[in-house]
Design a protein around this motif. Structure first.
Motif, PDB file in Angstrom:
ATOM      1  N   GLU A   1       0.823  -1.206   0.000  1.00 52.94           N
ATOM      2  CA  GLU A   1       0.000   0.000   0.000  1.00 52.94           C
ATOM      3  C   GLU A   1       0.857   1.257   0.000  1.00 52.94           C
ATOM      4  O   GLU A   1       0.548   2.231  -0.707  1.00 52.94           O
ATOM      5  CB  GLU A   1      -0.932  -0.006   1.217  1.00 52.94           C
ATOM      6  N   HIS A   2       1.936   1.259   0.772  1.00 57.53           N
ATOM      7  CA  HIS A   2       2.827   2.419   0.770  1.00 57.53           C
ATOM      8  C   HIS A   2       3.437   2.647  -0.612  1.00 57.53           C
ATOM      9  O   HIS A   2       3.524   3.789  -1.082  1.00 57.53           O
ATOM     10  CB  HIS A   2       3.947   2.224   1.802  1.00 57.53           C
ATOM     11  N   ILE A   3       3.868   1.583  -1.251  1.00 57.44           N
ATOM     12  CA  ILE A   3       4.482   1.724  -2.569  1.00 57.44           C
ATOM     13  C   ILE A   3       3.450   2.176  -3.595  1.00 57.44           C
ATOM     14  O   ILE A   3       3.750   2.977  -4.494  1.00 57.44           O
ATOM     15  CB  ILE A   3       5.172   0.408  -2.978  1.00 57.44           C
ATOM     16  N   ARG A   4       2.215   1.711  -3.466  1.00 61.19           N
ATOM     17  CA  ARG A   4       1.148   2.191  -4.352  1.00 61.19           C
ATOM     18  C   ARG A   4       0.980   3.704  -4.217  1.00 61.19           C
ATOM     19  O   ARG A   4       0.851   4.425  -5.218  1.00 61.19           O
ATOM     20  CB  ARG A   4      -0.164   1.484  -4.018  1.00 61.19           C
ATOM     21  N   LYS A   5       0.998   4.197  -2.975  1.00 57.09           N
ATOM     22  CA  LYS A   5       0.847   5.638  -2.736  1.00 57.09           C
ATOM     23  C   LYS A   5       2.043   6.421  -3.285  1.00 57.09           C
ATOM     24  O   LYS A   5       1.884   7.502  -3.859  1.00 57.09           O
ATOM     25  CB  LYS A   5       0.681   5.903  -1.240  1.00 57.09           C
ATOM     26  N   ILE A   6       3.238   5.880  -3.106  1.00 56.57           N
ATOM     27  CA  ILE A   6       4.438   6.547  -3.637  1.00 56.57           C
ATOM     28  C   ILE A   6       4.347   6.667  -5.148  1.00 56.57           C
ATOM     29  O   ILE A   6       4.586   7.732  -5.732  1.00 56.57           O
ATOM     30  CB  ILE A   6       5.710   5.770  -3.239  1.00 56.57           C
ATOM     31  N   ARG A   7       3.993   5.583  -5.808  1.00 57.70           N
ATOM     32  CA  ARG A   7       3.889   5.593  -7.273  1.00 57.70           C
ATOM     33  C   ARG A   7       2.830   6.595  -7.739  1.00 57.70           C
ATOM     34  O   ARG A   7       3.016   7.286  -8.743  1.00 57.70           O
ATOM     35  CB  ARG A   7       3.546   4.192  -7.784  1.00 57.70           C
ATOM     36  N   LEU A   8       1.715   6.659  -7.018  1.00 59.52           N
ATOM     37  CA  LEU A   8       0.650   7.600  -7.376  1.00 59.52           C
ATOM     38  C   LEU A   8       1.151   9.038  -7.280  1.00 59.52           C
ATOM     39  O   LEU A   8       0.885   9.862  -8.173  1.00 59.52           O
ATOM     40  CB  LEU A   8      -0.549   7.386  -6.452  1.00 59.52           C
ATOM     41  N   LYS A   9       1.893   9.354  -6.230  1.00 63.18           N
ATOM     42  CA  LYS A   9       2.427  10.712  -6.060  1.00 63.18           C
ATOM     43  C   LYS A   9       3.437  11.033  -7.155  1.00 63.18           C
ATOM     44  O   LYS A   9       3.458  12.148  -7.684  1.00 63.18           O
ATOM     45  CB  LYS A   9       3.065  10.853  -4.680  1.00 63.18           C
ATOM     46  N   PHE A  10       4.288  10.056  -7.500  1.00 65.95           N
ATOM     47  CA  PHE A  10       5.272  10.267  -8.557  1.00 65.95           C
ATOM     48  C   PHE A  10       4.600  10.477  -9.914  1.00 65.95           C
ATOM     49  O   PHE A  10       5.053  11.290 -10.724  1.00 65.95           O
ATOM     50  CB  PHE A  10       6.218   9.060  -8.648  1.00 65.95           C
ATOM     51  N   SER A  11       3.523   9.722 -10.162  1.00 60.03           N
ATOM     52  CA  SER A  11       2.887   9.729 -11.484  1.00 60.03           C
ATOM     53  C   SER A  11       2.282  11.080 -11.854  1.00 60.03           C
ATOM     54  O   SER A  11       2.003  11.337 -13.022  1.00 60.03           O
ATOM     55  CB  SER A  11       1.812   8.644 -11.556  1.00 60.03           C
ATOM     56  N   LYS A  12       2.081  11.948 -10.866  1.00 53.50           N
ATOM     57  CA  LYS A  12       1.539  13.277 -11.155  1.00 53.50           C
ATOM     58  C   LYS A  12       2.557  14.154 -11.887  1.00 53.50           C
ATOM     59  O   LYS A  12       2.186  15.153 -12.501  1.00 53.50           O
ATOM     60  CB  LYS A  12       1.109  13.957  -9.859  1.00 53.50           C
ATOM     61  N   PHE A  13       3.842  13.770 -11.819  1.00 50.50           N
ATOM     62  CA  PHE A  13       4.891  14.616 -12.392  1.00 50.50           C
ATOM     63  C   PHE A  13       5.805  13.884 -13.371  1.00 50.50           C
ATOM     64  O   PHE A  13       6.609  14.525 -14.041  1.00 50.50           O
ATOM     65  CB  PHE A  13       5.743  15.206 -11.264  1.00 50.50           C
ATOM     66  N   THR A  14       5.708  12.551 -13.458  1.00 49.67           N
ATOM     67  CA  THR A  14       6.591  11.826 -14.367  1.00 49.67           C
ATOM     68  C   THR A  14       5.941  10.525 -14.802  1.00 49.67           C
ATOM     69  O   THR A  14       5.124   9.940 -14.069  1.00 49.67           O
ATOM     70  CB  THR A  14       7.944  11.509 -13.691  1.00 49.67           C
TER      71      THR A  14
END
Length: 226
Positions: free
Chosen positions: A196-209
Motif C-alpha cells: 500500500e505504501h508503494i502504491r501511494k508513492i507511485r501515485l504521487k510520482f505519477s503526477k509529475f513523471t
C-alpha cells in the motif's frame, strides 16, 4: 583499512576515459566514467568524492553540466580541457569548478591535485547526501524529494522506503525485508502494508513523471531502477 575514494570522470573522448580509468584505478580509487552529460547525471547517484569534467563535449558542455549540478553536490570538480585562455579559466571557476588542468597534462600532477582536493574535502567533511537523475533529486539529509523541481509530499514511512530502495539501486527487496528494515523485527503489523505504501508513492510520482522508479519483480519483491 584506508577509505577508497570514488572518482567520476566525464569526457566524450573514450581514449581519455580509458587511460584515466586505468591510471586512477591503479592509484587505488574507485572510478566511474561517463561520456555525456546525461550519463554523468545518472552516475551522480554514486555520490562521487571528486569529479573530473571535460569542458568541450557535444550536447551539454562541461560548464553547463557543472552549473546544473552545483546546487546539489559539493564535491570538488576539476575541469580537464584543451582551453587555455585566462577567460576560459575564469569561466570554469565561475561555473562552480574548483580547479583547472589543461590537456595534455601529467598524470602525476593530476594525481597530486586530486589528493590535495580530497584532503581539503576530508577536513571540511561536508559532502552532500543526495541522489540524482535528470528529473529527480532526493536529499537524504533533509528528507525531501523533488521531481522536475516539484517537491513531493511524503509520509515518514514513504520516505524511508524510498531511501532504502534508492540507496541500494538495483537490489531486490521482498516485502518482509522492507518491513523489517523500516519498522524493525519487532514491529507490529503485516508486510502487506508495504504494498500500500508503494502504491501511494507511485501515485504521487505519477503526477509529475511517467518514469517508474520503483519496479515490481514478480514473485520476489521491489527494486529501485538504476
Amino acid at each position: 583499512m584506508e577509505e577508497k575514494y570514488k572518482i567520476l570522470i566525464v569526457d566524450d573522448e573514450q581514449s581519455i576515459l580509458d587511460m584515466l580509468k586505468l591510471q586512477l584505478e591503479f592509484a587505488g580509487y574507485f572510478v566511474y566514467v561517463a561520456n555525456s552529460a546525461k550519463e554523468a547525471l545518472d552516475k551522480l547517484s554514486y555520490l562521487p568524492d571528486i569529479i573530473l569534467l571535460d569542458i568541450n563535449m557535444a550536447g551539454m558542455n562541461g560548464l553547463d553540466l557543472c552549473i546544473s549540478i552545483r546546487d546539489y553536490i559539493s564535491c570538488p570538480i576539476i575541469f580537464l580541457t584543451a582551453r587555455v585562455s585566462e577567460q576560459d579559466k575564469i569561466n570554469g571557476l565561475m561555473a562552480g569548478g574548483d580547479d583547472y588542468i589543461t590537456k595534455p597534462f601529467s598524470v602525476n600532477e593530476l594525481l597530486a591535485r586530486i589528493s590535495a582536493h580530497l584532503r581539503r574535502e576530508r577536513r571540511n567533511h561536508n559532502k552532500a547526501k543526495s541522489k540524482f537523475s535528470e528529473e529527480l533529486v532526493i536529499d537524504y539529509s533533509d528528507r525531501s524529494l523533488y521531481i522536475k523541481g516539484n517537491k513531493i509530499e511524503l509520509s515518514n514511512k514513504e520516505f524511508e522506503i524510498i531511501q532504502l530502495l534508492s540507496s541500494n539501486a538495483g537490489q531486490v527487496f521482498d516485502r518482509e525485508k522492507i518491513y523489517e528494515c523500516i519498522w524493525g523485527i519487532d514491529g507490529n503489523g503485516d508486510s502487506i502494508v508495504i504494498k500500500e505504501h508503494i502504491r501511494k508513492i507511485r501515485l504521487k510520482f505519477s503526477k509529475f513523471t511517467d518514469k517508474v522508479y520503483i519496479t515490481t519483480v514478480w514473485g520476489v519483491g521491489y527494486k529501485w531502477g538504476k
